[in-house]
Scaffold this motif. Structure first.
Motif, mmCIF file in Angstrom:
data_model
loop_
_atom_site.group_PDB
_atom_site.id
_atom_site.type_symbol
_atom_site.label_atom_id
_atom_site.label_comp_id
_atom_site.label_asym_id
_atom_site.label_seq_id
_atom_site.Cartn_x
_atom_site.Cartn_y
_atom_site.Cartn_z
ATOM 1 N N GLY A 12 -3.686 0.831 1.417
ATOM 2 C CA GLY A 12 -2.891 1.284 2.545
ATOM 3 C C GLY A 12 -2.014 2.459 2.169
ATOM 4 N N HIS A 13 -1.121 2.800 3.073
ATOM 5 C CA HIS A 13 -0.235 3.946 2.900
ATOM 6 C C HIS A 13 1.206 3.483 2.760
ATOM 7 N N LEU A 14 1.963 4.153 1.884
ATOM 8 C CA LEU A 14 3.380 3.846 1.724
ATOM 9 C C LEU A 14 4.113 4.199 3.013
ATOM 10 N N GLY A 15 4.959 3.286 3.466
ATOM 11 C CA GLY A 15 5.725 3.516 4.683
ATOM 12 C C GLY A 15 7.092 4.106 4.414
ATOM 13 N N ASP A 16 7.483 4.195 3.142
ATOM 14 C CA ASP A 16 8.793 4.714 2.778
ATOM 15 C C ASP A 16 8.768 5.058 1.296
ATOM 16 N N VAL A 34 3.926 -1.135 2.442
ATOM 17 C CA VAL A 34 2.581 -0.572 2.529
ATOM 18 C C VAL A 34 1.997 -0.996 3.873
ATOM 19 N N ALA A 35 1.434 -0.037 4.595
ATOM 20 C CA ALA A 35 0.823 -0.306 5.897
ATOM 21 C C ALA A 35 -0.692 -0.352 5.753
ATOM 22 N N ASN A 56 5.436 -5.974 2.212
ATOM 23 C CA ASN A 56 6.524 -5.623 1.301
ATOM 24 C C ASN A 56 6.019 -5.777 -0.130
ATOM 25 N N VAL A 57 5.940 -4.652 -0.857
ATOM 26 C CA VAL A 57 5.406 -4.652 -2.218
ATOM 27 C C VAL A 57 6.558 -4.557 -3.207
ATOM 28 N N VAL A 58 6.458 -5.364 -4.281
ATOM 29 C CA VAL A 58 7.458 -5.391 -5.343
ATOM 30 C C VAL A 58 6.759 -5.040 -6.652
ATOM 31 N N LEU A 71 4.818 8.367 -6.555
ATOM 32 C CA LEU A 71 4.530 8.026 -5.157
ATOM 33 C C LEU A 71 5.629 8.475 -4.212
ATOM 34 N N SER A 72 5.213 8.786 -2.995
ATOM 35 C CA SER A 72 6.158 9.096 -1.936
ATOM 36 C C SER A 72 5.579 8.615 -0.606
ATOM 37 N N LYS A 73 6.390 8.633 0.418
ATOM 38 C CA LYS A 73 6.000 8.148 1.738
ATOM 39 C C LYS A 73 4.700 8.808 2.190
#
Length: 145
Positions: A12-16, A34-35, A56-58, A71-73
């Protein structure tokens, strides 16, 4: 054979941006959403419908630092880990959250380096490049042909 299995694989894609928290003693933790998307056609209208699920990824320690650095949004990632649920009490009410605790990650596309996808892993400290990160398209071998 194992009696149970707790394994998650997401693309998926980072949301933030990665939010970091550093502890005394040098440890750190990173968190980011992650979306993932699912598309299907509505049978009655024929309209294409897309639903988005947020996870929610940790990430911890070296993997967290690599995520913060690269990584970035909007970046696309592959995350492998396990589901963990936490609970706490806030103002007398029980609160719950479900998180994906990442063990391995592959950076599929990054805005900081679109030309070279990378793989990050939290348990490969002896990689030839930076510990915990190695190039997927590594062509620097010693073969004579």
């Amino acid at each position: 054979m194992a009696n149970s299995l707790n394994k998650v694989m997401l693309i998926g894609h980072l949301g933030d941006e990665v939010k970091m928290h550093y502890f005394e003693g040098g440890n750190c933790i990173g968190r980011f959403p992650v979306a993932t998307n699912e598309s299907y056609s509505n049978r009655q209208t024929g309209e294409k419908v897309t639903t988005t699920e947020w996870h929610n990824v940790v990430v911890r320690n070296k993997l967290a630092e690599l995520c913060e650095k690269f990584l970035s949004k909007g970046d696309r990632v592959y995350v492998e880990g396990k589901i963990k649920t936490r609970q706490w009490e806030q103002e007398g009410a029980k609160r719950y959250t479900t998180e994906i605790h990442a063990v391995d990650m592959t950076f599929l596309t990054t805005k900081k380096d679109l030309s070279n996808p990378t793989t990050a892993t939290s348990h490969d400290p002896q990689a030839e490049t930076t510990p915990g990160i190695s190039a997927v398209n590594d062509t620097s071998d010693d073969l004579p042909f």
